[in-house]
Design a protein around this motif. Structure first.
Motif, PDB file in Angstrom:
ATOM      1  N   GLY A 225      40.234  32.465  32.381  1.00  0.00           N
ATOM      2  CA  GLY A 225      40.159  31.146  32.841  1.00  0.00           C
ATOM      3  C   GLY A 225      40.027  31.378  34.278  1.00  0.00           C
ATOM      4  O   GLY A 225      40.164  32.554  35.135  1.00  0.00           O
ATOM      5  N   ALA A 226      39.786  30.228  35.046  1.00  0.00           N
ATOM      6  CA  ALA A 226      39.435  30.241  36.383  1.00  0.00           C
ATOM      7  C   ALA A 226      40.456  30.802  37.387  1.00  0.00           C
ATOM      8  O   ALA A 226      40.418  31.345  38.440  1.00  0.00           O
ATOM      9  N   ALA A 227      41.671  30.213  37.087  1.00  0.00           N
ATOM     10  CA  ALA A 227      43.022  30.703  37.943  1.00  0.00           C
ATOM     11  C   ALA A 227      43.125  32.328  38.171  1.00  0.00           C
ATOM     12  O   ALA A 227      43.495  32.809  39.192  1.00  0.00           O
ATOM     13  N   ILE A 228      42.803  32.802  36.926  1.00  0.00           N
ATOM     14  CA  ILE A 228      43.188  34.600  36.830  1.00  0.00           C
ATOM     15  C   ILE A 228      41.708  35.143  37.390  1.00  0.00           C
ATOM     16  O   ILE A 228      41.828  36.069  38.185  1.00  0.00           O
ATOM     17  N   SER A 229      40.574  34.736  36.853  1.00  0.00           N
ATOM     18  CA  SER A 229      39.363  35.359  37.262  1.00  0.00           C
ATOM     19  C   SER A 229      39.023  35.414  38.538  1.00  0.00           C
ATOM     20  O   SER A 229      38.251  36.223  39.062  1.00  0.00           O
ATOM     21  N   VAL A 230      39.421  34.238  39.451  1.00  0.00           N
ATOM     22  CA  VAL A 230      39.088  34.336  40.698  1.00  0.00           C
ATOM     23  C   VAL A 230      39.609  35.314  41.498  1.00  0.00           C
ATOM     24  O   VAL A 230      39.478  35.914  42.688  1.00  0.00           O
ATOM     25  N   ARG A 231      40.771  36.037  40.855  1.00  0.00           N
ATOM     26  CA  ARG A 231      41.631  36.845  41.462  1.00  0.00           C
ATOM     27  C   ARG A 231      41.226  38.352  41.030  1.00  0.00           C
ATOM     28  O   ARG A 231      41.838  39.399  41.488  1.00  0.00           O
ATOM     29  N   MET A 232      40.223  38.380  40.130  1.00  0.00           N
ATOM     30  CA  MET A 232      39.637  39.994  39.680  1.00  0.00           C
ATOM     31  C   MET A 232      38.551  40.316  40.403  1.00  0.00           C
ATOM     32  O   MET A 232      37.518  39.418  40.591  1.00  0.00           O
ATOM     33  N   ARG A 233      38.511  41.490  40.559  1.00  0.00           N
ATOM     34  CA  ARG A 233      37.479  42.380  41.076  1.00  0.00           C
ATOM     35  C   ARG A 233      37.224  43.526  40.422  1.00  0.00           C
ATOM     36  O   ARG A 233      38.020  44.382  40.372  1.00  0.00           O
ATOM     37  N   PRO A 234      35.817  43.836  39.872  1.00  0.00           N
ATOM     38  CA  PRO A 234      35.524  44.942  39.267  1.00  0.00           C
ATOM     39  C   PRO A 234      34.651  45.952  40.513  1.00  0.00           C
ATOM     40  O   PRO A 234      34.345  45.504  41.155  1.00  0.00           O
ATOM     41  N   HIS A 235      35.128  47.077  40.039  1.00  0.00           N
ATOM     42  CA  HIS A 235      34.541  48.293  41.050  1.00  0.00           C
ATOM     43  C   HIS A 235      34.147  49.539  39.999  1.00  0.00           C
ATOM     44  O   HIS A 235      34.753  49.914  39.183  1.00  0.00           O
ATOM     45  N   GLU A 236      32.807  49.564  40.042  1.00  0.00           N
ATOM     46  CA  GLU A 236      31.990  50.653  39.256  1.00  0.00           C
ATOM     47  C   GLU A 236      31.493  51.588  40.094  1.00  0.00           C
ATOM     48  O   GLU A 236      30.873  51.361  41.082  1.00  0.00           O
ATOM     49  N   GLY A 237      31.771  52.744  39.633  1.00  0.00           N
ATOM     50  CA  GLY A 237      31.181  53.958  40.643  1.00  0.00           C
ATOM     51  C   GLY A 237      31.925  55.311  40.486  1.00  0.00           C
ATOM     52  O   GLY A 237      32.743  55.194  39.584  1.00  0.00           O
TER      53      GLY A 237
END
Length: 411
Positions: A225-237
């Protein structure tokens, strides 16, 4: 930096009204079995206002949500640690051999430095969890108990309760195909746990080096949901790339548990474990009512001598406040000086600061009495006077030297 918001001003009226409404909402909850069992065992433990206030902070002073979280908290404690640990602090000695070994291996760590916004940071390192050594049921229980304890330990701090916590799932070098079913069960179990703890996770970071993970993270973000996803940050590398990216979000690399070449670092974690053991023993003694703090905040005033203490942001804040009140303090009679010192203490508290000293044996920071805090403020006023007198003396001496030079030139 993300997940940051203005703090709620906790007035006496707000706290009192919210606690009353929360208590009423608890009585309306239909899932109070574990809560009522705990209340029967120790009403004092269950009714503790300091604990309930932490749950209100986790839900931004929403009494209904805080009540539901509190009831779910006791249910989860009962499931994970049994009735014998339902109404007392969970400590390291409560862990079985397998869970204790997983903790000692550093598969989850609390950083010894806060992020740039003063939030605590917890890092999970699933690549170092020897999942193949356990059955699925054992693996889920061990990881969930560990997660519960570490998050609760991080929440054992007023600054973190107010500002929230940043969680980093650092999965580099963890093959997503290995033990997929177990990892999915662990994720599901931990998702339930985080919803019942007195802590607000304000930022999620997912670090990985596998192209298979990106689409999975997209699905998780969508499902959350939007409330959680807005606080998620992926980092690849690579390790260096992910760590550099985390650093741009205010995560301190000074105490990060993975080196840039991917090696596990346990130095700070072992120190944290030792401090935690001492702190838990400290609390179990007669001094259990004294507030203990692991990581002083930027507004805390530290009692001690030397440059490290003077350079602490909270001590510099105190010096600024003292400078503002110095003229008034210096000309006031003795009884008025006490009142001014109390006003200075109140201003520090207004900034969510505390007056702390380090227990030499326990290695933890302890909040001092109001008398000790006032002595610290009075000492700061005296130091200010001594500094001004010294500066004034320097100015007079310089003036005399200049006058002497002018006389020589005239002669």
């Amino acid at each position: 930096v993300h997940g940051v918001r203005d703090p709620i001003i906790e007035t006496h009226d707000l706290v009192g009204a919210s606690l009353d409404l929360m208590a009423a909402e608890i009585e309306k909850n239909d899932h109070r079995f574990a809560y009522e069992q705990a209340k029967m065992l120790s009403k004092e433990f269950v009714m503790k206002q300091e604990t309930r206030l932490a749950f209100l902070r986790a839900d931004s002073f929403n009494p209904k949500k805080a009540a539901d979280r509190y009831v779910a908290y006791f249910q989860r404690r009962l499931e994970l640690f049994g009735v014998e640990n339902l109404v007392r602090d969970i400590v390291l000695d409560d862990f079985d051999v397998k869970t204790g070994a997983a903790l000692a291996e550093g598969v989850m760590q609390i950083l010894q430095n806060r992020d740039s916004q003063g939030r605590a940071v917890v890092v999970a390192l699933p690549a170092f969890f020897q999942a193949e050594s356990y059955t699925d049921n054992d693996g889920v229980l061990i990881w969930t108990r560990l997660f519960f304890y570490m998050m609760l330990s991080a929440a054992d701090d007023e600054e973190t309760q107010k500002k929230g916590l940043v969680f980093i799932n650092y999965t580099l070098d963890a093959n997503p195909r290995n033990n997929f079913q177990l990892r999915r069960q662990i994720l599901k179990a931990c998702s339930k746990v985080v919803q019942c703890l007195p802590i607000r996770v304000t930022g999620f970071h997912f670090c990985h080096n596998s192209p298979l993970v990106s689409p999975l993270l997209a699905i998780v973000a969508f499902a959350s949901g939007a409330a959680i996803s807005v606080r998620m940050r992926p980092h690849e590398g690579s390790h260096s790339e992910c760590q550099y990216s985390l650093m741009s979000f205010g995560i301190p690399m000074k105490s990060f548990p993975i080196s840039i070449d991917g090696k596990l670092v346990l130095t700070d974690h072992r120190k944290w474990m030792q401090k935690r053991i001492v702190k838990e023993n400290y609390r179990a003694k007669s001094l259990s009512l004294v507030r203990t703090i692991d990581l002083p905040s930027k507004t805390d005033v530290l009692l001690g001598r030397g440059r490290p203490f003077n350079a602490h942001p909270g001590n510099r804040l105190l010096h600024e406040i003292v400078a503002t009140y110095y003229s008034q303090y210096n000309s006031a009679p003795r009884d008025e000086k006490t009142k001014i010192s109390e006003d200075v203490i109140a201003i520090v508290h207004k900034y969510n600061g505390h007056f702390l000293k380090q227990d030499a044996d326990a290695g933890v920071w302890v909040e001092v009495s109001n008398l000790e805090a006032r002595n610290k403020v009075n000492h700061s006023f005296r130091r200010k006077r001594e500094f001004d007198l010294k500066e004034s003396s320097k100015t007079i001496n310089v003036g005399r030297k200049d006058q002497g030079k002018r006389l020589k030139v005239t002669q």
